[in-house]
Write an enzyme that holds these catalytic residues in place. Structure first.
Site, short mmCIF file in Angstrom:
data_model
loop_
_atom_site.label_atom_id
_atom_site.label_comp_id
_atom_site.label_asym_id
_atom_site.label_seq_id
_atom_site.Cartn_x
_atom_site.Cartn_y
_atom_site.Cartn_z
N HIS A 97 106.93 63.05 3.56
CA HIS A 97 106.77 64.01 4.67
C HIS A 97 105.85 63.44 5.75
CE1 HIS A 97 103.19 64.66 2.18
NE2 HIS A 97 102.60 65.22 3.23
N ASP B 234 102.68 65.25 8.03
CA ASP B 234 101.92 66.49 8.04
C ASP B 234 102.19 67.30 9.32
OD1 ASP B 234 100.74 65.73 5.64
OD2 ASP B 234 99.11 64.68 6.66
N HIS C 93 104.58 59.80 4.54
CA HIS C 93 103.75 59.41 3.39
C HIS C 93 104.11 60.25 2.18
CE1 HIS C 93 101.43 62.67 5.26
NE2 HIS C 93 100.93 62.91 4.07
N ARG D 103 90.67 66.31 3.28
CA ARG D 103 91.55 65.90 4.38
C ARG D 103 91.29 66.70 5.65
NH1 ARG D 103 97.98 66.80 4.41
NH2 ARG D 103 97.41 68.46 5.84
C1 SIN Z 1 98.90 64.42 1.74
O1 SIN Z 1 100.12 64.53 1.69
O2 SIN Z 1 98.27 64.72 2.73
C2 SIN Z 1 98.17 63.88 0.53
C3 SIN Z 1 98.41 62.45 0.30
C4 SIN Z 1 97.71 61.96 -0.92
O3 SIN Z 1 97.09 62.76 -1.63
O4 SIN Z 1 97.78 60.77 -1.22
#
Ligand code: SIN
Length: 275
Positions: free
Chosen positions: A93, A95, A249, A264
């Site tokens: 995806h 974000d 990612h 995050r």
């Molecule tokens: C995310 O998708 O923001 C998390 C990525 C991760 O935990 O590696």
């Protein structure tokens, strides 16, 4: 500061940097523009340091669905406990693709990292676009696609592992639908890149669902080629920042029985233009 590219497609690790030093910001920003994903090794950040660094990039786009720090609602918690099965972000995806103005970047700080596993994998949407044939590129020209939060964070998901364990909530806020070009002109580099992803994109506008699925599934298979990827192996204290307009990612969920805890922050982007 040393900047070492991770693969030929995207990503770099940055050594001997200090994210709390404003004088280093220009070099870090340039590395982000050049590589789309940067991992700044061995930081020691308080939540305030993390926020100060994020605010140098722009306003914070506060995530509506993830659990957040009580003291800092702008900081989302990305957590998997030893007894939990599902990880946050396991599906490819970008974000906040469902926002009218998707997030420009996400800044993930590794606080507790399993000994082995829990890597994050990234794909370059510009490299994937470049590798398409000219005929296929013309087919995509001018197309727009719908993105939504509803099927991922809405009521139908309230029984997911992440919802049951309180890591994801606010299903009533899953009301976003946004139309974006399928091929965007990257706001920083000007490079054309694909802007559709397997998690949030629902349909190419103006096509029937089967027509749209055929094109999107072909693109999703194509984008997952290892040639377009890099993989970040985390250590405690690392910070990885990625460009949501240039990458996909995916969190690799291969560390069952161990704890992984990250913070995050998502930085606001702007409207996306067609390439
Ligand atoms: C995310 O998708 O923001 C998390 C990525 C991760 O935990 O590696």
């Amino acid at each position: 500061m040393k900047i070492r590219p991770l693969t030929g497609a995207l990503g770099a690790e940055i050594l001997d940097a200090d994210l709390t030093d404003p004088d280093q910001f220009d070099a870090i920003r340039q590395a982000f523009i050049d590589h789309s994903v940067i991992t700044i090794r061995a930081q020691s950040l308080t939540p305030d340091d993390h926020l100060r660094f994020a605010r140098r990039w722009g306003d914070i786009n506060v995530n509506r669905f993830f659990a957040a720090l009580d003291t800092h609602p702008e900081i989302a918690i990305v957590l998997k406990e030893p007894d939990q099965t599902g990880a946050i972000g396991e599906v490819w995806h970008t974000d906040h693709a469902y926002d009218q103005e998707p997030a420009m970047g996400s800044i993930l700080y590794g606080i507790e990292i399993p000994e082995v596993g829990g890597d994050t994998v990234f794909c370059s949407m510009a490299a994937a676009y470049d590798a398409l044939s000219d005929r296929f590129k013309s087919l995509l020209d001018g197309l727009h696609a719908w993105h939504s939060s509803r099927h991922v964070f809405g009521a139908s998901q309230s029984k997911s592992d992440a919802s049951r364990t309180g890591r994801v909530g606010n299903a009533d806020n899953a009301t976003q639908d946004a139309l974006h070009p399928v091929v965007i002109k990257h706001p920083l580099s000007g490079r054309p890149g694909l802007f559709v992803n397997p998690q949030f994109t629902t349909q190419i506008d103006g096509l029937t669902q089967p027509e749209s699925d055929a094109i999107l599934n072909m693109l999703y298979d194509h984008c997952q080629k290892p040639e377009f990827q890099c993989r970040v192996r985390w250590k405690t204290g690392d910070v990885t920042m990625w460009d949501n307009r240039a990458t996909w990612h995916k969190a690799i969920n291969d560390y069952h029985g161990h704890r992984r805890y990250m913070n995050r922050i998502t930085v606001q982007g702007g409207p996306l233009e067609s390439a």
